[in-house]
Design a protein around this motif. Structure first.
Motif, PDB file in Angstrom:
ATOM      1  N   PRO A  35     -24.015 -68.756  43.501  1.00 50.76           N
ATOM      2  CA  PRO A  35     -23.367 -68.855  44.808  1.00 50.76           C
ATOM      3  C   PRO A  35     -21.859 -68.666  44.767  1.00 50.76           C
ATOM      4  O   PRO A  35     -21.245 -68.300  45.760  1.00 50.76           O
ATOM      5  CB  PRO A  35     -23.737 -70.259  45.294  1.00 50.76           C
ATOM      6  N   ASN A  36     -21.242 -68.925  43.594  1.00 50.33           N
ATOM      7  CA  ASN A  36     -19.791 -68.734  43.456  1.00 50.33           C
ATOM      8  C   ASN A  36     -19.442 -68.593  41.978  1.00 50.33           C
ATOM      9  O   ASN A  36     -20.294 -68.817  41.098  1.00 50.33           O
ATOM     10  CB  ASN A  36     -19.009 -69.884  44.114  1.00 50.33           C
ATOM     11  N   ALA A  37     -18.192 -68.243  41.690  1.00 50.32           N
ATOM     12  CA  ALA A  37     -17.765 -67.983  40.313  1.00 50.32           C
ATOM     13  C   ALA A  37     -17.801 -69.236  39.446  1.00 50.32           C
ATOM     14  O   ALA A  37     -18.103 -69.159  38.258  1.00 50.32           O
ATOM     15  CB  ALA A  37     -16.370 -67.369  40.312  1.00 50.32           C
ATOM     16  N   ALA A  91     -27.373 -73.228  24.728  1.00 48.09           N
ATOM     17  CA  ALA A  91     -28.784 -73.131  24.357  1.00 48.09           C
ATOM     18  C   ALA A  91     -29.046 -71.977  23.398  1.00 48.09           C
ATOM     19  O   ALA A  91     -30.196 -71.712  23.043  1.00 48.09           O
ATOM     20  CB  ALA A  91     -29.639 -72.980  25.609  1.00 48.09           C
ATOM     21  N   GLY A  92     -28.005 -71.270  22.993  1.00 47.63           N
ATOM     22  CA  GLY A  92     -28.162 -70.164  22.052  1.00 47.63           C
ATOM     23  C   GLY A  92     -28.489 -68.832  22.697  1.00 47.63           C
ATOM     24  O   GLY A  92     -28.914 -67.900  22.021  1.00 47.63           O
ATOM     25  N   ILE A  93     -28.296 -68.738  23.994  1.00 45.12           N
ATOM     26  CA  ILE A  93     -28.576 -67.498  24.725  1.00 45.12           C
ATOM     27  C   ILE A  93     -27.239 -66.873  25.104  1.00 45.12           C
ATOM     28  O   ILE A  93     -26.453 -67.466  25.834  1.00 45.12           O
ATOM     29  CB  ILE A  93     -29.421 -67.774  25.989  1.00 45.12           C
ATOM     30  N   HIS A  94     -26.981 -65.662  24.594  1.00 47.29           N
ATOM     31  CA  HIS A  94     -25.713 -65.007  24.896  1.00 47.29           C
ATOM     32  C   HIS A  94     -25.765 -64.441  26.305  1.00 47.29           C
ATOM     33  O   HIS A  94     -26.572 -63.569  26.611  1.00 47.29           O
ATOM     34  CB  HIS A  94     -25.405 -63.905  23.891  1.00 47.29           C
ATOM     35  N   ALA A  95     -24.917 -64.984  27.184  1.00 47.60           N
ATOM     36  CA  ALA A  95     -24.896 -64.566  28.589  1.00 47.60           C
ATOM     37  C   ALA A  95     -23.468 -64.300  29.025  1.00 47.60           C
ATOM     38  O   ALA A  95     -22.516 -64.838  28.446  1.00 47.60           O
ATOM     39  CB  ALA A  95     -25.505 -65.656  29.461  1.00 47.60           C
ATOM     40  N   SER A  96     -23.326 -63.479  30.049  1.00 53.04           N
ATOM     41  CA  SER A  96     -22.001 -63.196  30.594  1.00 53.04           C
ATOM     42  C   SER A  96     -22.059 -63.204  32.113  1.00 53.04           C
ATOM     43  O   SER A  96     -23.122 -63.039  32.712  1.00 53.04           O
ATOM     44  CB  SER A  96     -21.498 -61.834  30.100  1.00 53.04           C
ATOM     45  N   VAL A  97     -20.898 -63.405  32.716  1.00 50.26           N
ATOM     46  CA  VAL A  97     -20.777 -63.379  34.172  1.00 50.26           C
ATOM     47  C   VAL A  97     -20.217 -62.017  34.567  1.00 50.26           C
ATOM     48  O   VAL A  97     -19.200 -61.585  34.037  1.00 50.26           O
ATOM     49  CB  VAL A  97     -19.838 -64.508  34.670  1.00 50.26           C
ATOM     50  N   GLN A  98     -20.889 -61.370  35.472  1.00 51.95           N
ATOM     51  CA  GLN A  98     -20.448 -60.074  35.985  1.00 51.95           C
ATOM     52  C   GLN A  98     -20.183 -60.204  37.483  1.00 51.95           C
ATOM     53  O   GLN A  98     -20.751 -61.058  38.144  1.00 51.95           O
ATOM     54  CB  GLN A  98     -21.526 -59.009  35.741  1.00 51.95           C
ATOM     55  N   ARG A  99     -19.310 -59.357  37.996  1.00 52.43           N
ATOM     56  CA  ARG A  99     -19.014 -59.288  39.437  1.00 52.43           C
ATOM     57  C   ARG A  99     -18.354 -60.564  39.972  1.00 52.43           C
ATOM     58  O   ARG A  99     -18.439 -60.838  41.165  1.00 52.43           O
ATOM     59  CB  ARG A  99     -20.286 -58.970  40.229  1.00 52.43           C
ATOM     60  N   GLN A 100     -17.693 -61.339  39.126  1.00 52.38           N
ATOM     61  CA  GLN A 100     -17.110 -62.596  39.594  1.00 52.38           C
ATOM     62  C   GLN A 100     -15.895 -62.406  40.496  1.00 52.38           C
ATOM     63  O   GLN A 100     -15.488 -63.349  41.163  1.00 52.38           O
ATOM     64  CB  GLN A 100     -16.777 -63.534  38.426  1.00 52.38           C
ATOM     65  N   PHE A 101     -15.332 -61.231  40.541  1.00 53.30           N
ATOM     66  CA  PHE A 101     -14.141 -61.010  41.359  1.00 53.30           C
ATOM     67  C   PHE A 101     -14.415 -60.203  42.628  1.00 53.30           C
ATOM     68  O   PHE A 101     -13.487 -59.834  43.339  1.00 53.30           O
ATOM     69  CB  PHE A 101     -13.054 -60.314  40.530  1.00 53.30           C
ATOM     70  N   LEU A 102     -15.669 -59.965  42.945  1.00 51.78           N
ATOM     71  CA  LEU A 102     -15.998 -59.156  44.113  1.00 51.78           C
ATOM     72  C   LEU A 102     -15.892 -59.913  45.429  1.00 51.78           C
ATOM     73  O   LEU A 102     -15.945 -59.305  46.492  1.00 51.78           O
ATOM     74  CB  LEU A 102     -17.405 -58.569  43.987  1.00 51.78           C
ATOM     75  N   SER A 103     -15.741 -61.229  45.397  1.00 47.06           N
ATOM     76  CA  SER A 103     -15.678 -61.987  46.653  1.00 47.06           C
ATOM     77  C   SER A 103     -14.510 -61.532  47.521  1.00 47.06           C
ATOM     78  O   SER A 103     -14.542 -61.660  48.740  1.00 47.06           O
ATOM     79  CB  SER A 103     -15.580 -63.482  46.381  1.00 47.06           C
ATOM     80  N   SER A 104     -13.490 -60.972  46.904  1.00 45.81           N
ATOM     81  CA  SER A 104     -12.327 -60.521  47.671  1.00 45.81           C
ATOM     82  C   SER A 104     -12.630 -59.299  48.544  1.00 45.81           C
ATOM     83  O   SER A 104     -11.882 -59.014  49.473  1.00 45.81           O
ATOM     84  CB  SER A 104     -11.165 -60.203  46.730  1.00 45.81           C
ATOM     85  N   GLN A 161     -23.884 -58.725  48.228  1.00 41.13           N
ATOM     86  CA  GLN A 161     -23.614 -57.831  47.105  1.00 41.13           C
ATOM     87  C   GLN A 161     -22.369 -58.248  46.324  1.00 41.13           C
ATOM     88  O   GLN A 161     -22.027 -57.635  45.317  1.00 41.13           O
ATOM     89  CB  GLN A 161     -23.435 -56.398  47.603  1.00 41.13           C
ATOM     90  N   CYS A 162     -21.695 -59.301  46.799  1.00 36.07           N
ATOM     91  CA  CYS A 162     -20.446 -59.756  46.177  1.00 36.07           C
ATOM     92  C   CYS A 162     -20.633 -61.001  45.315  1.00 36.07           C
ATOM     93  O   CYS A 162     -19.666 -61.529  44.778  1.00 36.07           O
ATOM     94  CB  CYS A 162     -19.408 -60.071  47.252  1.00 36.07           C
ATOM     95  N   LEU A 163     -21.859 -61.494  45.223  1.00 31.59           N
ATOM     96  CA  LEU A 163     -22.103 -62.719  44.466  1.00 31.59           C
ATOM     97  C   LEU A 163     -21.994 -62.462  42.957  1.00 31.59           C
ATOM     98  O   LEU A 163     -22.409 -61.405  42.470  1.00 31.59           O
ATOM     99  CB  LEU A 163     -23.490 -63.271  44.783  1.00 31.59           C
ATOM    100  N   PRO A 164     -21.441 -63.434  42.208  1.00 34.78           N
ATOM    101  CA  PRO A 164     -21.393 -63.292  40.749  1.00 34.78           C
ATOM    102  C   PRO A 164     -22.808 -63.266  40.172  1.00 34.78           C
ATOM    103  O   PRO A 164     -23.723 -63.901  40.714  1.00 34.78           O
ATOM    104  CB  PRO A 164     -20.654 -64.546  40.280  1.00 34.78           C
ATOM    105  N   GLU A 165     -22.976 -62.541  39.089  1.00 35.64           N
ATOM    106  CA  GLU A 165     -24.285 -62.409  38.456  1.00 35.64           C
ATOM    107  C   GLU A 165     -24.226 -62.887  37.011  1.00 35.64           C
ATOM    108  O   GLU A 165     -23.212 -62.734  36.341  1.00 35.64           O
ATOM    109  CB  GLU A 165     -24.742 -60.948  38.476  1.00 35.64           C
ATOM    110  N   ILE A 166     -25.339 -63.447  36.542  1.00 35.26           N
ATOM    111  CA  ILE A 166     -25.484 -63.862  35.154  1.00 35.26           C
ATOM    112  C   ILE A 166     -26.362 -62.826  34.461  1.00 35.26           C
ATOM    113  O   ILE A 166     -27.467 -62.532  34.926  1.00 35.26           O
ATOM    114  CB  ILE A 166     -26.152 -65.250  35.033  1.00 35.26           C
TER     115      ILE A 166
END
Length: 99
Positions: free
Chosen positions: A8-10, A23-36, A45-50
């Motif tokens: 729902p947010n960054a 937990a040992g799962i390599h994850a990244s956050v994408q699109r965290q700056f699209l809310s602007s 389409q602007c929500l951050p994704e894991i």
């Protein structure tokens, strides 16, 4: 790489990614700056994704996030008679610590 969730947010996205890392799962956050640019493109389409780096960890990551989102909330009754809900470890009314 596979997308496993939209947050729902960054701040929530960063928290989820950190918990997956623990937990040992390599994850990244994408699109965290699209809310602007919400309004220029649809807000959903602007929500951050894991995203997980290794596709074979996607199911485990989704399961872990579902479990994290459905943790039960604690409720306890203080000696002063106040019902304290959520993750509070001291009474908001009198300041006593949770028994």
């Amino acid at each position: 790489m596979k997308r496993i969730a939209k947050a729902p947010n960054a701040a929530i996205a960063a928290l989820w990614a950190d918990l997956l890392h623990e937990a040992g799962i390599h994850a990244s956050v994408q699109r965290q700056f699209l809310s602007s640019v919400a309004g220029e493109i649809p807000p959903d389409q602007c929500l951050p994704e894991i995203w997980v780096t290794h596709d074979e960890q996607a199911d485990a990551a989704r399961t872990l996030l579902r479990q994290l989102q459905s943790l039960p909330q604690r409720r306890w009754v203080c000696a002063c008679g106040e019902v304290v809900e959520g993750g509070f470890e001291s009474c908001w009314n009198c300041g006593r610590a949770m028994p």
